[in-house]
Design a protein around this motif. Structure first.
Motif, short mmCIF file in Angstrom:
data_model
loop_
_atom_site.label_atom_id
_atom_site.label_comp_id
_atom_site.label_asym_id
_atom_site.label_seq_id
_atom_site.Cartn_x
_atom_site.Cartn_y
_atom_site.Cartn_z
N THR A 261 -4.25 3.44 2.78
CA THR A 261 -5.40 4.16 2.26
C THR A 261 -5.56 3.85 0.78
O THR A 261 -4.57 3.61 0.08
N TRP B 197 -5.03 11.54 4.52
CA TRP B 197 -5.97 10.99 3.53
C TRP B 197 -7.39 11.46 3.82
O TRP B 197 -8.11 11.90 2.95
N LYS B 198 -7.77 11.39 5.10
CA LYS B 198 -9.12 11.82 5.43
C LYS B 198 -9.30 13.30 5.12
O LYS B 198 -10.35 13.74 4.68
N GLU C 12 -7.98 1.10 4.05
CA GLU C 12 -8.93 2.14 4.47
C GLU C 12 -9.47 2.75 3.17
O GLU C 12 -8.83 3.60 2.55
N SER D 87 3.36 8.30 -0.97
CA SER D 87 3.07 7.34 0.10
C SER D 87 4.29 7.11 0.99
O SER D 87 5.42 7.08 0.52
N THR E 69 -1.90 -0.72 7.49
CA THR E 69 -3.13 -0.12 6.96
C THR E 69 -2.76 0.84 5.85
O THR E 69 -1.92 1.72 6.04
N GLN F 10 -11.85 4.51 0.31
CA GLN F 10 -12.83 5.53 -0.09
C GLN F 10 -13.22 5.23 -1.52
O GLN F 10 -12.40 4.80 -2.32
N PRO G 159 -4.01 9.11 -1.61
CA PRO G 159 -4.08 7.82 -0.89
C PRO G 159 -2.92 6.93 -1.35
O PRO G 159 -2.35 7.14 -2.42
#
Length: 522
Positions: free
Chosen positions: A55, A4-5, A85, A353, A53, A87, A107
């Motif tokens: 995203t 994701w990052k 998490e 996912s 967690t 964005q 995400p």
């Protein structure tokens, strides 16, 4: 760096991540008065507290920008075990979503601004069909049984559900008639209940205030919404609409009742009761007319009650904009406002996912009574107190915007099903009165909003737009007198020749398809 990052960095570098909005649907019952759709199913989510967690790409409203420090995230984690998490886009949400989908490194959760987008991405294979996971969504399943219309409105043309449905927040989209009660009272004018009474009231005001245009609307800014408000009280529609009594799709702008409506607005125009440029009037011009006493009756979003009163009472304490019951257009007709209190945006789950089943358990919490209360009011003792069966925000929360800024409640990604009484409790007395009155003039049914196939969308965008253009141009000509109403039959023939039958068949086909879908798990 996780996947994701790795996706978000290039997105950020391209500076295209965006902001968006939130919304919901109609529900005025208090939490205490509303049975939990999930019933015992709520226990299923209560146990789902294993730490996770996920995203998420969420919307970011500039009025209450996202904060990772909002207490709402901790409250949700306490109830579900999940941490997001997050964005948020720095540019346009649509562009961010397009890039994210194109990257195929999505995400877990994504906020979509409307069903058209979620259906498009879903049919491309980027999103999960929620109907495939109903066994993991007991609260949502129960909610769908309680609210089948809202559930069906969330379906795509192929009978799949790519977006979690929302309800409650759409109340903010209500549109109402408003009037200067202080001016009406001063001049001894009764609030009109019919268009004929409205006509008389406007003429009286024009005589007393010759420089005014007693009725003004920002038609040029929101023509579709204004057309809907104008037609609903003439028992017709601004375009294709479903007649629940006749159980058929009809086209409003060729009906006799629509002609009557056009005739009334022409009378308003001819007598100087509406601004000569009302068809192109923009927001700022309209605001100036209302705030400077050049107009006394208007139609707009319900929050305008506070918008005008709060600003104008500083210099004129007598200024009193209030809810006005919508006038009936036809003899013996109903007084109605159009049904706008629904929400198009919502959360979706990426098909790529690795956490799909856990996300389903997480999202199911929001359809439980506990989830609804938390999403709407926060946590007892921290944000709200109970007085008997009544819930109230603590005294330090006096304004909806500030409440959202401080808590994160009712911001993107923190709700699906909202108790609108939470908002209502923080409104001014005038706005609260407007909401309480407005629900009395709701149509019995929400107009169906069936999802269209790609081929059907082509008909809507090509044939539908050509018809709409001719409708708008003809409305303007009839009202301003550049075309005589005596030409009505010719106009009907012209607009029918553009493909009205084809348009209605498209709506009927899409509607019938949705009606035949069974809202059960597969």
């Amino acid at each position: 760096m996780n996947k994701w990052k790795s996706v978000m960095l290039p997105l950020a570098a391209a500076a295209i991540l965006v902001s968006g909005c939130s919304g919901g649907n109609n529900n005025n019952a208090s939490p205490a008065a509303t049975a939990a759709p999930g019933g015992e199913a709520g226990a299923a989510t209560a146990g789902a507290k294993q730490a996770h967690t996920f995203t998420a790409l969420l919307d970011n409203n500039p009025t209450f920008p996202y904060s990772k420090d909002w207490p709402v995230w901790g409250w949700i984690k306490d109830q579900t075990g999940a941490t997001l998490e997050v964005q948020t886009p720095s540019g346009k949400l649509a562009e961010a979503l397009n890039l994210a989908v194109a990257s195929n490194a999505l995400p877990d959760l994504m906020y979509m601004p409307n069903r058209k987008e979620s259906n498009k991405f879903g049919q491309q294979g980027a999103l999960v069909d929620l109907m495939e996971y109903m066994d993991k969504l007991p609260n949502l399943t129960a909610w769908m049984k309680q609210y089948p219309d809202e559930a069906k409105a969330a379906l795509s043309a192929d009978g799949k559900m790519y977006m979690f449905p929302n309800q409650g927040f759409g109340e903010t989209n209500r549109m109402i008639w408003m009037y200067r009660q202080d001016v009406f009272d001063k001049e001894g004018i009764k609030a009109p209940a019919t268009y004929d009474e409205l006509h008389t009231a406007l003429k009286t005001l024009k005589a007393k205030y010759p420089d005014s245009y007693p009725l003004s609307v920002r038609y040029g800014q929101i023509p579709d919404e204004m057309n809907a408000n104008m037609t609903v009280n003439y028992r017709t529609g601004e375009g294709a609409y479903y007649d629940f009594d006749a159980k058929e799709w009809r086209y409003g702008p060729t009906e006799d009742s629509y002609k009557e409506m056009v005739g009334m607005w022409k009378q308003f125009y001819d007598e100087g009761l509406i601004p000569p440029d009302f068809l192109s009037l923009q927001t700022k011009q309209w605001q100036d007319m209302v705030s400077t006493g050049k107009s006394f009756v208007t139609v707009d979003y319900i929050s305008r009650v506070d918008f005008f009163n709060n600003a104008m009472r500083k210099e004129n304490p007598e200024f009193n904009m209030q809810f006005m019951a919508p006038p009936a257009g036809l003899e013996g007709g109903k007084q109605l406002n159009p049904y706008f209190h629904y929400m198009e945006g919502g959360l979706t789950v990426a098909s790529t996912s690795k956490n799909i089943e856990d996300i389903m358990s997480y999202m199911d919490f929001f359809y439980s009574e506990e989830g609804r209360t938390l999403s709407s009011w926060g946590v007892e003792g921290e944000t709200y107190v109970k007085e008997g069966e009544t819930i109230k925000f603590k005294p330090e929360f006096t304004d909806v915007i500030e409440m959202r800024k401080q808590t994160g409640l009712q911001t993107s990604g923190t709700y699906t099903w909202i108790d609108f009484n939470a908002h209502l409790s923080l409104f001014s007395a005038d706005l609260k009165h407007a909401y309480e009155e407005a629900v009395k003039y709701d149509p019995a049914n929400m107009q169906p909003r069936p999802a269209f196939t790609e081929k059907e969308n082509e008909v809507i965008s090509i044939t539908g737009q050509a018809i709409k253009k001719h409708r708008d141009e003809s409305f303007a000509k009839f009202v301003t007198g550049s075309r005589k109403l005596a030409d009505w039959d010719k106009y009907v023939e012209e607009i029918n020749n553009l493909g009205v039958d084809k348009l209605l068949s498209t709506y009927k086909e899409a509607y019938d398809r949705v009606q035949n879908i069974q809202l059960s798990s597969k």
